[in-house]
Design a protein around this motif. Structure first.
Motif, PDB file in Angstrom:
ATOM      1  N   VAL A 414     -56.371 -79.017-139.056  1.00 44.41           N
ATOM      2  CA  VAL A 414     -54.942 -79.138-139.270  1.00 44.41           C
ATOM      3  C   VAL A 414     -54.348 -77.792-139.607  1.00 44.41           C
ATOM      4  CG1 VAL A 414     -53.208 -80.157-140.746  1.00 44.41           C
ATOM      5  CG2 VAL A 414     -55.135 -81.521-139.949  1.00 44.41           C
ATOM      6  N   GLU A 415     -55.083 -77.085-140.420  1.00 44.28           N
ATOM      7  CA  GLU A 415     -54.558 -75.779-140.804  1.00 44.28           C
ATOM      8  C   GLU A 415     -54.497 -74.849-139.611  1.00 44.28           C
ATOM      9  OE1 GLU A 415     -57.273 -74.770-143.776  1.00 44.28           O
ATOM     10  OE2 GLU A 415     -56.233 -75.843-145.363  1.00 44.28           O
ATOM     11  N   GLY A 416     -55.341 -75.108-138.657  1.00 43.62           N
ATOM     12  CA  GLY A 416     -55.389 -74.204-137.527  1.00 43.62           C
ATOM     13  C   GLY A 416     -54.507 -74.606-136.377  1.00 43.62           C
ATOM     14  N   CYS A 417     -53.642 -75.542-136.623  1.00 49.48           N
ATOM     15  CA  CYS A 417     -52.850 -76.000-135.492  1.00 49.48           C
ATOM     16  C   CYS A 417     -51.844 -74.944-135.049  1.00 49.48           C
ATOM     17  CB  CYS A 417     -52.175 -77.320-135.831  1.00 49.48           C
ATOM     18  SG  CYS A 417     -51.322 -77.327-137.385  1.00 49.48           S
ATOM     19  N   LYS A 418     -51.343 -75.174-133.875  1.00 55.03           N
ATOM     20  CA  LYS A 418     -50.601 -74.122-133.202  1.00 55.03           C
ATOM     21  C   LYS A 418     -49.112 -74.177-133.497  1.00 55.03           C
ATOM     22  CE  LYS A 418     -53.814 -74.447-129.379  1.00 55.03           C
ATOM     23  NZ  LYS A 418     -53.942 -74.823-127.966  1.00 55.03           N
ATOM     24  N   ARG A 419     -48.501 -73.145-133.113  1.00 51.82           N
ATOM     25  CA  ARG A 419     -47.049 -73.084-133.131  1.00 51.82           C
ATOM     26  C   ARG A 419     -46.607 -72.484-131.812  1.00 51.82           C
ATOM     27  NH1 ARG A 419     -50.178 -71.229-137.795  1.00 51.82           N
ATOM     28  NH2 ARG A 419     -49.578 -72.586-139.505  1.00 51.82           N
ATOM     29  N   CYS A 420     -45.381 -72.708-131.596  1.00 53.17           N
ATOM     30  CA  CYS A 420     -44.864 -72.123-130.359  1.00 53.17           C
ATOM     31  C   CYS A 420     -44.486 -70.677-130.602  1.00 53.17           C
ATOM     32  CB  CYS A 420     -43.680 -72.924-129.846  1.00 53.17           C
ATOM     33  SG  CYS A 420     -42.148 -72.637-130.754  1.00 53.17           S
ATOM     34  N   ASN A 421     -44.260 -70.029-129.546  1.00 54.91           N
ATOM     35  CA  ASN A 421     -43.984 -68.597-129.625  1.00 54.91           C
ATOM     36  C   ASN A 421     -42.850 -68.224-128.672  1.00 54.91           C
ATOM     37  OD1 ASN A 421     -44.545 -66.016-130.623  1.00 54.91           O
ATOM     38  ND2 ASN A 421     -45.784 -65.545-128.824  1.00 54.91           N
ATOM     39  N   CYS A 422     -41.963 -69.136-128.530  1.00 57.06           N
ATOM     40  CA  CYS A 422     -40.918 -68.954-127.525  1.00 57.06           C
ATOM     41  C   CYS A 422     -39.981 -67.816-127.912  1.00 57.06           C
ATOM     42  CB  CYS A 422     -40.122 -70.245-127.364  1.00 57.06           C
ATOM     43  SG  CYS A 422     -41.135 -71.681-127.028  1.00 57.06           S
ATOM     44  N   LYS A 423     -39.582 -67.145-126.902  1.00 58.88           N
ATOM     45  CA  LYS A 423     -38.668 -66.039-127.117  1.00 58.88           C
ATOM     46  C   LYS A 423     -37.298 -66.289-126.487  1.00 58.88           C
ATOM     47  CE  LYS A 423     -41.520 -63.176-129.190  1.00 58.88           C
ATOM     48  NZ  LYS A 423     -42.612 -64.146-129.365  1.00 58.88           N
ATOM     49  N   ARG A 424     -37.297 -66.842-125.364  1.00 62.99           N
ATOM     50  CA  ARG A 424     -36.051 -66.927-124.617  1.00 62.99           C
ATOM     51  C   ARG A 424     -35.601 -68.349-124.318  1.00 62.99           C
ATOM     52  NH1 ARG A 424     -35.498 -61.825-121.493  1.00 62.99           N
ATOM     53  NH2 ARG A 424     -33.931 -62.978-120.339  1.00 62.99           N
ATOM     54  N   SER A 425     -36.439 -69.259-124.534  1.00 62.34           N
ATOM     55  CA  SER A 425     -36.082 -70.628-124.159  1.00 62.34           C
ATOM     56  C   SER A 425     -35.352 -71.355-125.271  1.00 62.34           C
ATOM     57  CB  SER A 425     -37.346 -71.413-123.789  1.00 62.34           C
ATOM     58  OG  SER A 425     -38.151 -71.605-124.921  1.00 62.34           O
ATOM     59  N   LYS A 426     -35.210 -70.732-126.369  1.00 63.56           N
ATOM     60  CA  LYS A 426     -34.588 -71.363-127.531  1.00 63.56           C
ATOM     61  C   LYS A 426     -35.330 -72.610-127.958  1.00 63.56           C
ATOM     62  CE  LYS A 426     -29.936 -69.741-126.414  1.00 63.56           C
ATOM     63  NZ  LYS A 426     -30.251 -69.053-125.142  1.00 63.56           N
ATOM     64  N   CYS A 427     -36.492 -72.716-127.473  1.00 62.15           N
ATOM     65  CA  CYS A 427     -37.319 -73.892-127.782  1.00 62.15           C
ATOM     66  C   CYS A 427     -36.610 -75.179-127.347  1.00 62.15           C
ATOM     67  CB  CYS A 427     -37.670 -73.949-129.258  1.00 62.15           C
ATOM     68  SG  CYS A 427     -38.641 -72.549-129.810  1.00 62.15           S
ATOM     69  N   LEU A 428     -35.857 -75.041-126.338  1.00 65.88           N
ATOM     70  CA  LEU A 428     -35.150 -76.207-125.829  1.00 65.88           C
ATOM     71  C   LEU A 428     -35.529 -76.489-124.382  1.00 65.88           C
ATOM     72  CD1 LEU A 428     -31.577 -75.794-127.322  1.00 65.88           C
ATOM     73  CD2 LEU A 428     -33.348 -77.430-127.965  1.00 65.88           C
ATOM     74  N   LYS A 429     -36.634 -75.967-124.007  1.00 64.60           N
ATOM     75  CA  LYS A 429     -37.129 -76.271-122.670  1.00 64.60           C
ATOM     76  C   LYS A 429     -38.577 -76.685-122.795  1.00 64.60           C
ATOM     77  CE  LYS A 429     -33.914 -73.372-120.204  1.00 64.60           C
ATOM     78  NZ  LYS A 429     -33.704 -72.361-119.161  1.00 64.60           N
ATOM     79  N   LEU A 430     -39.012 -77.207-121.718  1.00 64.67           N
ATOM     80  CA  LEU A 430     -40.382 -77.692-121.748  1.00 64.67           C
ATOM     81  C   LEU A 430     -41.384 -76.562-121.846  1.00 64.67           C
ATOM     82  CD1 LEU A 430     -40.142 -80.527-119.107  1.00 64.67           C
ATOM     83  CD2 LEU A 430     -40.336 -80.753-121.574  1.00 64.67           C
TER      84      LEU A 430
END
Length: 740
Positions: A414-430
């Motif tokens: 659980v501690e090692g779970c991921k995160r996103c690293n989006c730069k340009r998608s505003k995290c609003l795209k797939l």
DNA sequence: GAGTTTGAAACT
DNA sequence: CAGTTTCAAACTC
């Protein structure tokens, strides 16, 4: 150039705090999520109404959550239906709604206390909030009607049912607290049994209701009954006073009931209970354990997700045909392994996970009625991390550990779970994994300019809707569990394998050979299938590579046979034999199973594309894998074979058995008569088409007059099976699946 | 950690 | 629907 819609503009479009009903052309599961803040501040996408309109849709249970505020607040009936959401928020109060198969009912389970018995006798148990001590059945009727009215396509049908059901209803309301009165009004429901049997009735009725669902005149009656039962069951779930033993015994008592949907319902009920009680009630765990055993014939899946890191939760009710969520595959494997390796399947895992579970999300019947996915959302603090379950390597590694260590590693995961690293998608795209998974980004994400946050709820919702409008399945689980694939339904019964899952759309890999995580299939640890457009597939989880091998070999063989035929006709057979000496082994190996028909199709242009063969058929462990004629194993030389084919059909020296000629005689005679090339003869027995029904193994006589070559192909396959050639791809899977 | 590769998603 | 671009994860160094 940023093509994404401006979040602020989107937000303006949906400034209303009351979401509108979103009609989705298909099942909307993950995509029907809307962010909701729970009373505890947890943020997640709540489940919207599922607009499934099938007559008997898969049951979808939405979001029994641990963070449900336990209290007496209850939305008014009218309030409830002002929203198209299944999970509504009213202030800080969450309300769970369950859609019941066949009737498209939504049942509002509220937070109240009381056992099932209490619920039955005090059905609402909510006098405080409802200001009515006598809601009873009348209220239920209203519920049905109103819900149905929102159900779009099923409206008419459902309303009919409702009306019919209403006719059977006693006039006036019934005080459910009055056992006697209830029994009078609902003799079948209440029967003459002791009150202690009510629980049993609940579940047995639930199990049986599916059977009644199609019984015409009785349908509505049982529908109402089931509605009540589930309503009660939900209340049951929400309660804290629960008799686990009783429910568990019910499970056993009804073990002979095989209604898949009912089973799903039952498990849902169980999981509901588990989810709410798991950390404190070991009985629930035991109950869980009992189910896979009792219903071992059904491919249950336990999807244990650790997505719920940092108060972000998402779960997907899965529609028919949609199975594992990509994010859940790994844990599913855990469960599968548990079942395989442990006489107490799942018990350990459940026990352990439950020990750390504070909240769980809802049960997801995997689209297929036989499926039930139970998604457990861990809430072990993880600073918003997620996707731990996606890391299947860790999961498998975890599975190898002792229970004690596993628990420890679980935290690590659980501690090692991921995160996103989006730069340009505003995290609003797939592109954004968080967004695609239906969870909000968290602080620990490395994304920039992120709008996938609770404060942009409307933006997120609208963006999701936009994406859905383009692709209704955009938020669907990417991995589909083929419960009804041949892998799982083999008569041998021992090929059931988690690898029956397949990527929903298939990959499109060009360079990675499906051997890296670039490949979604590989990443999900599923094999490539006919849905994939990959090139040079070497996916170790799937065997599209086999298809390609088949093609290459078939092409080789085709060239050989064609040339041989020409040589025979021109009297230069010896020359051809020398030319093709290096290929002599082809008579022993020849085609790997043709994926599509159980017989191979050499080199015809139609097979040029035969890498796109049915995944299920190509599948390691699939019936076709074993039954395919990959083992033609002709003990004769190519010369003799062809000569026999061309000159003397009656000569049965083809192999140690006469299967090949039996095949030819029985199933492809016309083909041979018209064209004596073995090539075509084989083709005749191998229509290059997908089989959509389980193969009929040739117990019938050899004189079938069926024109279908496929049948003959199967027969031939069977007889040839034991002599499978040691082709690497096949051997690999043979070893893996103990094919013999 | 920076740069590259890759393939899905998005767009035209 | 095919081709192109964008994007972020996966991968390599």
């Amino acid at each position: 150039m940023d093509r994404s819609p401006e979040p602020s503009r989107i937000a303006q479009k949906s400034s209303s705090s009351s979401p509108t009903v979103q009609e989705s052309p298909f099942f909307n599961y993950a995509s029907n999520l809307s962010p909701i803040k729970s009373s505890k501040g947890a943020v997640q996408y709540a489940q919207r109404s599922m607009d499934t309109t099938l007559p008997i849709p898969p049951p979808v249970f939405t979001s029994p959550r641990m963070d449900l505020q336990r209290g007496n607040s209850l939305l008014g009936r009218d309030e409830k239906f002002e929203s198209g959401f299944n999970v509504y928020k009213q202030g800080d109060t969450l309300t769970n709604v369950v859609r019941i198969p066949s009737f498209e009912k939504e049942i509002q389970s509220d937070t109240h206390s009381g056992s099932v018995d209490e619920y039955l006798t005090e059905p609402m148990g909510l006098e405080d909030s409802m200001n009515s001590a006598d809601i009873g059945f009348t209220a239920t009727k209203e519920t049905i009607t109103k819900v149905v009215s929102l159900d779009g396509n099923t409206e008419n049908q459902a309303i009919t049912l409702t009306d019919q059901a209403a006719e059977n209803l006693p006039s006036g309301s019934v005080d459910w607290r009055d056992n006697k009165k209830v029994k009078e009004n609902f003799p079948e429901f209440m029967s003459e049994k002791d009150e202690s049997d009510i629980n049993e009735d609940l579940l047995s009725g639930a199990l049986n209701c599916e059977q009644h669902a199609t019984q015409g005149s009785t349908l509505h009656h049982h529908g109402i009954r089931r509605h009540l039962q589930f309503e009660a069951a939900l209340a049951y779930e929400e309660t804290t006073s629960y008799n686990g033993n009783n429910l568990c015994s019910l499970t056993h008592d009804n073990a002979n009931v095989r209604s898949p949907a009912s089973l799903t319902n039952l498990k849902s009920l169980v999981s509901f209970q588990y989810e709410t009680e798991a950390s404190s009630n070991q009985q629930a765990v035991n109950l869980f354990q009992s189910i896979p055993q009792q219903f071992s014939s059904y491919p249950f899946e336990l999807l244990t997700s650790t997505q719920n890191c940092g108060n972000r939760v998402m779960s997907n009710p899965k529609p028919r045909g949609i199975g594992l969520h990509l994010n859940s595959i790994g844990i599913s494997d855990v469960y599968a392994s548990e079942r395989l390796n442990n006489d107490q399947p799942g018990s350990q895992a459940i026990t352990e996970t439950s020990s750390t579970s504070h909240s769980t999300d809802h049960v997801n019947p995997l689209g297929h009625p036989l499926h039930l996915a139970l998604i457990e959302q861990k809430t072990t603090p993880c600073d918003g991390s997620m996707y731990a379950s996606q890391d299947t390597d860790k999961v498998e590694e975890l599975n190898q550990l002792s229970p004690k260590r596993r628990r420890k590693r679980s935290t690590y995961m659980v501690e090692g779970c991921k995160r996103c690293n989006c730069k340009r998608s505003k995290c609003l795209k797939l592109y954004c994994e968080c967004f695609a998974a239906g969870v909000y980004c968290v602080d620990s994400c490395a994304c920039e300019n992120c709008y996938n946050k609770p404060e942009f709820e409307d933006t997120v919702l609208d963006t999701r809707q936009q994406i859905e409008s383009r692709n209704p399945l955009a938020f669907a689980p990417k991995v589909v569990k083929h419960a009804d694939s041949p892998v799982n339904v083999t008569e041998e019964g021992n090929w059931s394998t988690p690898t029956s899952a397949r990527h929903k759309r298939g990959c499109n890999c060009k360079k990675s050979k499906c051997l890296k995580k670039y490949c979604e299939c590989y990443q999900a640890k599923v094999g490539c299938s006919d849905g994939c457009r990959c090139e040079g597939c070497q996916n170790s989880f799937g065997i599209k590579a086999v298809a390609e091998t088949i093609y290459k070999r078939a092409e080789k063989w085709d060239s050989f046979t064609n040339e041989k035929m020409d040589a025979l006709k021109s009297g230069n057979a010896d020359q051809v034999s020398r030319t093709w000496e290096p290929l002599v082994d082809i008579t022993n190996i020849t085609p790997l199973p043709h994926p599509s028909s159980g017989a191979w199709t050499p080199s015809s242009s139609s097979t040029r594309d035969n890498s796109k063969v049915s995944g299920a058929q190509l599948y390691p462990g699939s019936r076709f894998q074993s039954s395919a004629p990959s083992s033609f194993h002709w003990n004769c030389s190519p010369d003799s074979l062809i000569e026999q084919l061309c000159e003397n059909k009656t000569s049965h020296s083809l192999s140690s058995n006469n299967s090949f000629y039996d095949l030819i005689d029985d199933d492809t005679p016309q083909m041979l008569k018209e064209n004596s090339t073995p090539n075509r003869a084989v083709k005749a027995s191998s229509p290059n088409q997908k089989r959509d029904s389980p193969p009929q193994f040739p117990s019938q006589g050899l004189t079938s007059d069926s024109p279908r070559g496929l049948r003959g192909g199967r027969r031939f396959i069977l007889q040839s099976m034991p002599s499978f050639p040691p082709l690497t791809p096949y051997t690999k899977y043979k070893d893996r699946y103990n094919l013999d």
